[in-house]
Design a protein around this motif. Structure first.
Motif, short mmCIF file in Angstrom:
data_model
loop_
_atom_site.label_atom_id
_atom_site.label_comp_id
_atom_site.label_asym_id
_atom_site.label_seq_id
_atom_site.Cartn_x
_atom_site.Cartn_y
_atom_site.Cartn_z
N LEU A 221 -18.97 -33.68 -12.93
CA LEU A 221 -18.05 -32.55 -12.79
C LEU A 221 -18.55 -31.42 -13.68
N ARG A 222 -19.62 -30.81 -13.25
CA ARG A 222 -20.37 -29.87 -14.11
C ARG A 222 -19.66 -28.55 -14.34
N SER A 223 -18.70 -28.22 -13.50
CA SER A 223 -17.97 -26.96 -13.67
C SER A 223 -16.64 -27.14 -14.38
N THR A 224 -16.40 -28.33 -14.90
CA THR A 224 -15.15 -28.64 -15.59
C THR A 224 -15.41 -28.81 -17.07
N ASP A 225 -14.65 -28.06 -17.88
CA ASP A 225 -14.80 -28.12 -19.33
C ASP A 225 -13.43 -28.03 -19.98
N PRO A 226 -13.31 -28.47 -21.23
CA PRO A 226 -12.08 -28.23 -21.98
C PRO A 226 -11.81 -26.74 -22.11
N SER A 227 -10.56 -26.34 -21.99
CA SER A 227 -10.19 -24.92 -22.14
C SER A 227 -9.60 -24.72 -23.53
N LEU A 228 -10.47 -24.55 -24.50
CA LEU A 228 -10.06 -24.56 -25.90
C LEU A 228 -10.33 -23.25 -26.63
N GLU A 229 -10.67 -22.20 -25.90
CA GLU A 229 -10.93 -20.91 -26.53
C GLU A 229 -10.64 -19.80 -25.54
N PRO A 230 -10.42 -18.57 -26.03
CA PRO A 230 -10.02 -17.48 -25.13
C PRO A 230 -11.14 -16.91 -24.28
N ARG A 231 -12.38 -17.22 -24.57
CA ARG A 231 -13.48 -16.76 -23.70
C ARG A 231 -14.09 -17.98 -23.02
N ILE A 232 -14.07 -17.98 -21.70
CA ILE A 232 -14.56 -19.10 -20.91
C ILE A 232 -15.49 -18.57 -19.84
N ASP A 233 -16.70 -19.04 -19.83
CA ASP A 233 -17.70 -18.56 -18.87
C ASP A 233 -17.23 -18.82 -17.43
N GLY A 234 -17.40 -17.80 -16.59
CA GLY A 234 -17.11 -17.94 -15.18
C GLY A 234 -15.65 -17.95 -14.82
N LEU A 235 -14.78 -17.61 -15.76
CA LEU A 235 -13.34 -17.67 -15.51
C LEU A 235 -12.89 -16.43 -14.73
N ALA A 236 -12.23 -16.66 -13.60
CA ALA A 236 -11.64 -15.56 -12.85
C ALA A 236 -10.48 -14.97 -13.65
N VAL A 237 -10.26 -13.68 -13.51
CA VAL A 237 -9.13 -13.03 -14.18
C VAL A 237 -7.82 -13.55 -13.58
N GLY A 238 -6.87 -13.89 -14.44
CA GLY A 238 -5.56 -14.32 -13.98
C GLY A 238 -4.56 -13.17 -14.06
N TYR A 239 -3.67 -13.12 -13.10
CA TYR A 239 -2.66 -12.06 -13.04
C TYR A 239 -1.26 -12.68 -13.05
N THR A 240 -0.40 -12.13 -13.89
CA THR A 240 0.93 -12.69 -14.04
C THR A 240 1.99 -11.61 -13.90
N ASP A 241 3.23 -12.02 -13.96
CA ASP A 241 4.35 -11.10 -13.81
C ASP A 241 4.52 -10.25 -15.07
N GLU A 242 4.87 -9.01 -14.89
CA GLU A 242 5.04 -8.11 -16.04
C GLU A 242 6.13 -8.61 -16.99
N GLY A 243 7.13 -9.30 -16.47
CA GLY A 243 8.21 -9.83 -17.31
C GLY A 243 8.04 -11.29 -17.63
N ASN A 244 6.80 -11.78 -17.75
CA ASN A 244 6.55 -13.21 -17.97
C ASN A 244 7.08 -13.68 -19.32
N LEU A 245 7.31 -14.99 -19.41
CA LEU A 245 7.91 -15.59 -20.60
C LEU A 245 7.10 -15.36 -21.86
N PHE A 246 5.79 -15.22 -21.72
CA PHE A 246 4.91 -15.15 -22.88
C PHE A 246 4.64 -13.73 -23.35
N GLY A 247 5.23 -12.74 -22.69
CA GLY A 247 5.04 -11.37 -23.11
C GLY A 247 3.64 -10.86 -22.89
N LEU A 248 2.90 -11.46 -21.96
CA LEU A 248 1.53 -11.05 -21.69
C LEU A 248 1.49 -9.86 -20.74
N ARG A 249 0.41 -9.11 -20.82
CA ARG A 249 0.19 -8.07 -19.84
C ARG A 249 -0.12 -8.71 -18.49
N PRO A 250 0.20 -8.00 -17.39
CA PRO A 250 -0.03 -8.60 -16.07
C PRO A 250 -1.47 -9.09 -15.87
#
Length: 388
Positions: A221-250
């Protein structure tokens, strides 16, 4: 209309496809999957998605549509990675069975056997009664810290400094248990964090190293790794709701490829970044008995009911078990984390495993969209045909 919305609305429904190997039947199924993915993209307007299926004869086929980064115009490809979230529980449930087979621990062991000497452990709800198995199948009676009031903001802050998974347990210390251990069912990420700590105490090894050595590397499973840091190679940008629970930007990632939060705070509640192809291969190997060199399927699927009104739905060793359905029994897990949703489904009677990942969680958290279950059903029918 915003720039993001304009890009999504104008996006061609053409698909990028990766195939290995290709059989005549796979080509036919692949065409049907392309059509489903294009229709769902047009209807639900998600930024991008990947889909893959794997069969027991070795066929693996993967597809992608839309954008991995809407603002930069970067297309999604079958190699685009996303956070798999709670699908990681299938890895941890399997790891427990692997360690048990080696005599390192037993599911019947009390968690206190491994963590009872920690100064905080006595303050864990049901501390003296919880077993390893009850953590694995969510019958421990532990609250779920992720959904406790006020915890979301603190989780984001925890990822900004040196991370200790014990900090996640502190949210539930001195809280009343939801029920007596073993007498009910309630989903708990906290229980899986406690499980990770117990595994490390039992083995003396890093829990993610164990997962890599026992599963990720042997199963390629060569494309699977632990997600333990904020920069991850090959990661697609994720988009969330503006009013999300975590206060993140969309848009949950900055222009330099760094997530606006650290996924390490999920730890063994999930804990992996992957592709749909790797997820499909993992599901195929796990549920067909190939993930270990000894029998384990009966233990993997030995589940408890999740609700009195749903007696046919069980939860086993990190896996959901749907005993009946239009295509027969289905095993798997879903995953949600800010900006991403994932699905893994194995259709046991057909030797088919389907996985998909979408780089938005808009409408999924509050159940305002039926995207995930609808896509699961449509993909199964596209490949297997209409159920009898």
């Amino acid at each position: 209309m915003t720039c993001v919305a304009q890009r999504i609305a104008a996006l061609s429904v053409s698909l990028i496809t990766s195939v290995h190997p290709v059989l005549a039947e796979a080509r036919s199924a692949g065409s049907a999957v392309r059509q489903v993915l294009a229709e769902f993209h047009e209807t639900y307007r998600f930024p991008g998605a990947t889909v893959a299926y794997a069969t027991e004869d070795g066929t693996v086929e993967a597809f992608a549509i839309g954008y991995a980064d809407v603002e930069a115009g970067i297309p999604m490809t079958p190699e685009s990675r996303m956070l798999a979230a709670s699908i990681g529980k299938t890895v941890w449930g399997a790891l427990v069975l692997s360690l048990e087979a080696d005599g390192i621990l037993a599911r019947s062991d009390l968690v206190s056997d491994y963590l009872g000497d920690r100064p905080w452990y006595a303050r864990v709800p049901n501390a003296a009664e919880i077993t390893i198995e009850q953590l694995v199948n969510h019958t421990s009676g532990l609250p779920d810290h992720v959904h406790m009031e006020g915890v979301a903001d603190e989780l984001i802050e925890l990822g900004e400094g040196e991370f200790d998974p014990v900090d996640l347990i502190t949210f539930i210390l001195d809280e009343p248990p939801l029920f007596q251990a073993g007498s009910g069912w309630d989903y708990s990420d906290t229980g899986y964090v406690l499980l990770g700590l117990a595994i490390e105490a039992a083995t003396g090894e890093d829990v993610f190293d164990l997962a890599r050595d026992r599963f990720l590397t042997p199963l390629r499973l060569r494309s699977t790794d632990p997600s333990l840091e904020p920069r991850i190679d090959g990661l697609a940008v994720g988009y969330t709701d503006e009013g999300n629970l975590f206060g993140l930007r969309p848009r949950t990632m900055d222009r330099n490829g760094h997530l606006a939060w650290n996924p390490v705070v999920e730890w063994t509640g999930g804990g992996f970044v992957s592709t749909s192809s790797d997820l499909a291969v993992w599901g195929r190997d796990l549920f067909s008995g190939r993930a270990m060199d000894r029998p384990y399927i009966d233990d993997l699927l030995d589940g408890v009911p999740v609700h009195p009104d749903m007696p046919d739905v069980l939860y086993g060793s990190g896996v959901a078990v749907y005993q009946t359905g239009p295509f027969g029994p289905v095993y798997g897990h879903g995953g949600w984390i800010p900006g991403y949703v994932s699905s893994l489904r194995h259709y046991a009677d057909h030797g088919l495993t389907i996985a998909f990942q979408i780089n938005t969680d808009l409408g999924v958290v509050d159940d305002s969209t039926d995207l995930v279950p609808a896509l699961e059903a449509a993909l199964a029918e596209a490949i297997l045909g209409a159920p009898d």
